[in-house]
Design a protein around this motif. Structure first.
Motif, PDB file in Angstrom:
ATOM      1  N   ILE A  18       0.842  -1.199   0.000  1.00 15.82           N
ATOM      2  CA  ILE A  18       0.000   0.000   0.000  1.00 15.82           C
ATOM      3  C   ILE A  18       0.880   1.253   0.000  1.00 15.82           C
ATOM      4  CG2 ILE A  18      -1.635   1.354   1.403  1.00 15.82           C
ATOM      5  CD1 ILE A  18      -2.747  -1.389   2.349  1.00 15.82           C
ATOM      6  N   VAL A  19       0.568   2.137  -0.927  1.00 13.42           N
ATOM      7  CA  VAL A  19       1.291   3.412  -1.003  1.00 13.42           C
ATOM      8  C   VAL A  19       0.263   4.533  -0.853  1.00 13.42           C
ATOM      9  CG1 VAL A  19       2.775   4.891  -2.411  1.00 13.42           C
ATOM     10  CG2 VAL A  19       2.965   2.403  -2.605  1.00 13.42           C
ATOM     11  N   LEU A  20       0.464   5.420   0.098  1.00 16.54           N
ATOM     12  CA  LEU A  20      -0.447   6.554   0.277  1.00 16.54           C
ATOM     13  C   LEU A  20       0.223   7.821  -0.234  1.00 16.54           C
ATOM     14  CD1 LEU A  20      -1.966   5.549   3.632  1.00 16.54           C
ATOM     15  CD2 LEU A  20      -3.281   6.413   1.716  1.00 16.54           C
ATOM     16  N   VAL A  21      -0.475   8.531  -1.097  1.00 19.68           N
ATOM     17  CA  VAL A  21       0.117   9.712  -1.731  1.00 19.68           C
ATOM     18  C   VAL A  21      -0.794  10.919  -1.483  1.00 19.68           C
ATOM     19  CG1 VAL A  21       0.929  10.703  -3.909  1.00 19.68           C
ATOM     20  CG2 VAL A  21       1.057   8.231  -3.549  1.00 19.68           C
ATOM     21  N   ALA A  22      -0.224  11.993  -0.985  1.00 20.42           N
ATOM     22  CA  ALA A  22      -1.012  13.225  -0.818  1.00 20.42           C
ATOM     23  C   ALA A  22      -1.195  13.884  -2.178  1.00 20.42           C
ATOM     24  CB  ALA A  22      -0.300  14.173   0.139  1.00 20.42           C
ATOM     25  N   GLU A  23      -2.369  14.478  -2.389  1.00 16.06           N
ATOM     26  CA  GLU A  23      -2.674  15.097  -3.686  1.00 16.06           C
ATOM     27  C   GLU A  23      -1.584  16.108  -4.072  1.00 16.06           C
ATOM     28  OE1 GLU A  23      -6.409  17.215  -3.308  1.00 16.06           O
ATOM     29  OE2 GLU A  23      -5.730  18.231  -1.513  1.00 16.06           O
ATOM     30  N   LYS A  24      -1.387  16.235  -5.349  1.00 20.21           N
ATOM     31  CA  LYS A  24      -0.483  17.240  -5.958  1.00 20.21           C
ATOM     32  C   LYS A  24       1.008  16.928  -5.804  1.00 20.21           C
ATOM     33  CE  LYS A  24      -3.605  21.100  -6.139  1.00 20.21           C
ATOM     34  NZ  LYS A  24      -4.596  21.122  -5.082  1.00 20.21           N
ATOM     35  N   VAL A  25       1.381  15.882  -5.066  1.00 26.91           N
ATOM     36  CA  VAL A  25       2.810  15.596  -4.900  1.00 26.91           C
ATOM     37  C   VAL A  25       3.351  14.885  -6.137  1.00 26.91           C
ATOM     38  CG1 VAL A  25       4.539  14.394  -3.501  1.00 26.91           C
ATOM     39  CG2 VAL A  25       2.641  15.546  -2.405  1.00 26.91           C
ATOM     40  N   THR A  26       2.546  13.959  -6.674  1.00 26.09           N
ATOM     41  CA  THR A  26       2.929  13.292  -7.919  1.00 26.09           C
ATOM     42  C   THR A  26       1.666  12.739  -8.589  1.00 26.09           C
ATOM     43  OG1 THR A  26       4.433  11.676  -8.894  1.00 26.09           O
ATOM     44  CG2 THR A  26       3.341  10.995  -6.887  1.00 26.09           C
ATOM     45  N   ASP A  27       1.784  12.346  -9.838  1.00 24.06           N
ATOM     46  CA  ASP A  27       0.648  11.777 -10.570  1.00 24.06           C
ATOM     47  C   ASP A  27       0.557  10.285 -10.213  1.00 24.06           C
ATOM     48  OD1 ASP A  27      -0.837  10.392 -12.531  1.00 24.06           O
ATOM     49  OD2 ASP A  27      -0.482  11.982 -13.999  1.00 24.06           O
ATOM     50  N   VAL A  28      -0.514   9.893  -9.532  1.00 27.51           N
ATOM     51  CA  VAL A  28      -0.590   8.513  -9.026  1.00 27.51           C
ATOM     52  C   VAL A  28      -0.683   7.484 -10.169  1.00 27.51           C
ATOM     53  CG1 VAL A  28      -1.390   8.876  -6.664  1.00 27.51           C
ATOM     54  CG2 VAL A  28      -3.059   8.872  -8.509  1.00 27.51           C
ATOM     55  N   ASN A  29      -1.247   7.872 -11.306  1.00 31.94           N
ATOM     56  CA  ASN A  29      -1.318   6.923 -12.426  1.00 31.94           C
ATOM     57  C   ASN A  29       0.065   6.676 -13.012  1.00 31.94           C
ATOM     58  OD1 ASN A  29      -4.156   6.160 -12.657  1.00 31.94           O
ATOM     59  ND2 ASN A  29      -4.460   8.361 -12.939  1.00 31.94           N
ATOM     60  N   LYS A  30       0.869   7.732 -13.065  1.00 33.99           N
ATOM     61  CA  LYS A  30       2.252   7.566 -13.540  1.00 33.99           C
ATOM     62  C   LYS A  30       3.037   6.707 -12.555  1.00 33.99           C
ATOM     63  CE  LYS A  30       2.924  11.612 -16.402  1.00 33.99           C
ATOM     64  NZ  LYS A  30       3.083  13.043 -16.236  1.00 33.99           N
ATOM     65  N   LEU A  31       2.813   6.942 -11.263  1.00 36.08           N
ATOM     66  CA  LEU A  31       3.519   6.152 -10.239  1.00 36.08           C
ATOM     67  C   LEU A  31       3.111   4.672 -10.351  1.00 36.08           C
ATOM     68  CD1 LEU A  31       5.405   5.991  -7.804  1.00 36.08           C
ATOM     69  CD2 LEU A  31       3.473   6.597  -6.328  1.00 36.08           C
ATOM     70  N   ALA A  32       1.831   4.422 -10.649  1.00 38.16           N
ATOM     71  CA  ALA A  32       1.361   3.032 -10.807  1.00 38.16           C
ATOM     72  C   ALA A  32       2.104   2.355 -11.957  1.00 38.16           C
ATOM     73  CB  ALA A  32      -0.150   3.020 -11.057  1.00 38.16           C
ATOM     74  N   ALA A  91       0.415  -2.596 -10.300  1.00 34.58           N
ATOM     75  CA  ALA A  91      -0.057  -1.513  -9.418  1.00 34.58           C
ATOM     76  C   ALA A  91      -1.292  -0.829  -9.992  1.00 34.58           C
ATOM     77  CB  ALA A  91       1.059  -0.494  -9.223  1.00 34.58           C
ATOM     78  N   ARG A  92      -2.196  -0.437  -9.109  1.00 38.28           N
ATOM     79  CA  ARG A  92      -3.409   0.306  -9.501  1.00 38.28           C
ATOM     80  C   ARG A  92      -3.539   1.549  -8.629  1.00 38.28           C
ATOM     81  NH1 ARG A  92      -6.909  -3.489 -12.225  1.00 38.28           N
ATOM     82  NH2 ARG A  92      -5.345  -4.591 -13.449  1.00 38.28           N
ATOM     83  N   ALA A  93      -3.914   2.633  -9.279  1.00 43.32           N
ATOM     84  CA  ALA A  93      -4.087   3.886  -8.527  1.00 43.32           C
ATOM     85  C   ALA A  93      -5.565   4.142  -8.263  1.00 43.32           C
ATOM     86  CB  ALA A  93      -3.497   5.047  -9.319  1.00 43.32           C
TER      87      ALA A  93
END
Ligand code: ADP
Length: 318
Positions: free
Chosen positions: A217-231, A242-244
């Motif tokens: 599980i990865v928790l990301v605060a909004e605006k820090v990075t693009d979660v779809n790109k990270l996935a 990985a799924r965002a």
């Protein structure tokens, strides 16, 4: 001596705002003050959307999310001539004091009114827990509960499919929701402005998790990075698919938790007490489980480093 109090909610809504309004109304009436609801924040004040409230006006509200007074944004409120119109509207009803519930923008509006001789007290209403001076804001606990509930559900499906779930949570520039929920769900990684974004570190941690677990599980605060790109990066560089998931506004809604209801209620009563004492330009804060009133100006310039401290203190959990 004040005789008539107005109450408004402004900026982003937060669960528990209704409980705060209720407390202001009931405390004011118990102290023989008249109380008026101002609809849609400072916009409603400018447009004259004001109505007398009674004990019964706030019945059956304490358990409801959102704000029955509505909220809105009026960026032009920073202009004196706009505030002058709003103050004329207050004067029509004889309102001489206000309780303004919202975030730091709402506090700036309250301060600007205070400088124009309207007595104002601010209450911290935001899910982000990003207001300096107070340990907790009204709505944070409910949003945290919503996130933890959602992540627990995602974990079920993610572990069945041997996946990494990346969850984007709110918080603007403050990582409190990401860090607190990261602790509560046992996340592998938390990414927020306080932690910074370090791609190789994230990949290493996920690869390490993949050696012993069926999910991460990865928790990301909004605006820090693009979660779809990270996935995509995690799918390409680790054994997990990985799924965002972007939780979005679901975090703002829902029944307030008992903690938020209590916090909102005691803060609402304290706000009225401060106005009766003749205080103005202050905000109510919870510090080490005690309520205090501090000048808004002081709160807005305070450094809010408790989020980074929390991250550092519990870093070994990740
Ligand atoms: P929040 O209160 O959640 O931080 P905003 O930043 O949108 O939300 O602020 C809410 C409202 O407060 C704004 O729409 C505006 O009407 C008022 N406001 C914000 N900043 C100021 C300011 N510097 N002076 C006067 N009013 C302000």
């Amino acid at each position: 001596m004040i005789r008539k109090i107005g109450v408004l909610t402004s900026g982003g809504d937060a669960p528990g705002m209704n409980a705060a309004i209720r407390a202001v109304v009931r405390a004011a009436i118990s102290n023989d003050l008249e109380v008026y609801g101002i609809y849609d924040g400072y916009r409603g004040m400018y447009e004259g959307k004001i109505e007398r409230l009674h004990r019964k006006s706030v019945s059956e509200r304490i358990n409801r999310g959102g704000t029955f007074l509505g909220t809105a944004r009026l960026p032009e409120f920073k202009y004196r001539e706009i505030r002058e119109v709003a103050i004329e509207n207050l004067q029509e009803y004889g309102i001489d004091a206000l309780v303004c519930i919202g975030g730091d923008g709402t506090y700036r509006g309250a301060l600007a009114l205070d400088e124009m001789n309207i007595k104002c007290i601010g209450l911290p209403g935001t899910i982000d827990n990003d207001i300096p001076g107070t340990d907790y804001t009204i709505g944070f606990d409910t949003a945290l509960t919503t996130i933890v509930d959602a992540v627990d559900k995602l974990r079920d499906t993610s572990s069945s499919h041997r996946r990494c779930s990346i969850i984007e949570v709110m918080g603007r520039n403050c990582g409190a929701l990401a860090i607190w929920s990261g602790i509560a769900v046992g996340a592998e990684v938390v990414v927020c402005s306080e932690t910074g974004y370090h791609e190789d570190e994230i990949v290493d941690k996920i690869c390490e998790a993949a050696r012993s677990k069926r999910h991460a599980i990865v928790l990301v605060a909004e605006k820090v990075t693009d979660v779809n790109k990270l996935a995509k990066i995690i799918t390409d560089r680790t054994p997990f698919d990985a799924r965002a998931t972007i939780l979005g506004h679901i975090q703002r809604g829902g029944c307030p938790t008992p903690r938020d209801r209590v916090l909102a209620s005691i803060m609402g009563v304290k706000a009225v007490e401060e106005l009766i004492k003749g205080n103005s330009g202050c905000c109510i804060c919870e510090v080490n489980n005690e309520l205090v009133a501090i000048p808004i100006e002081q709160a807005l310039t305070m450094k809010r480093d408790q989020v980074s401290e929390k991250y550092r203190a519990f870093k070994e959990l990740w």
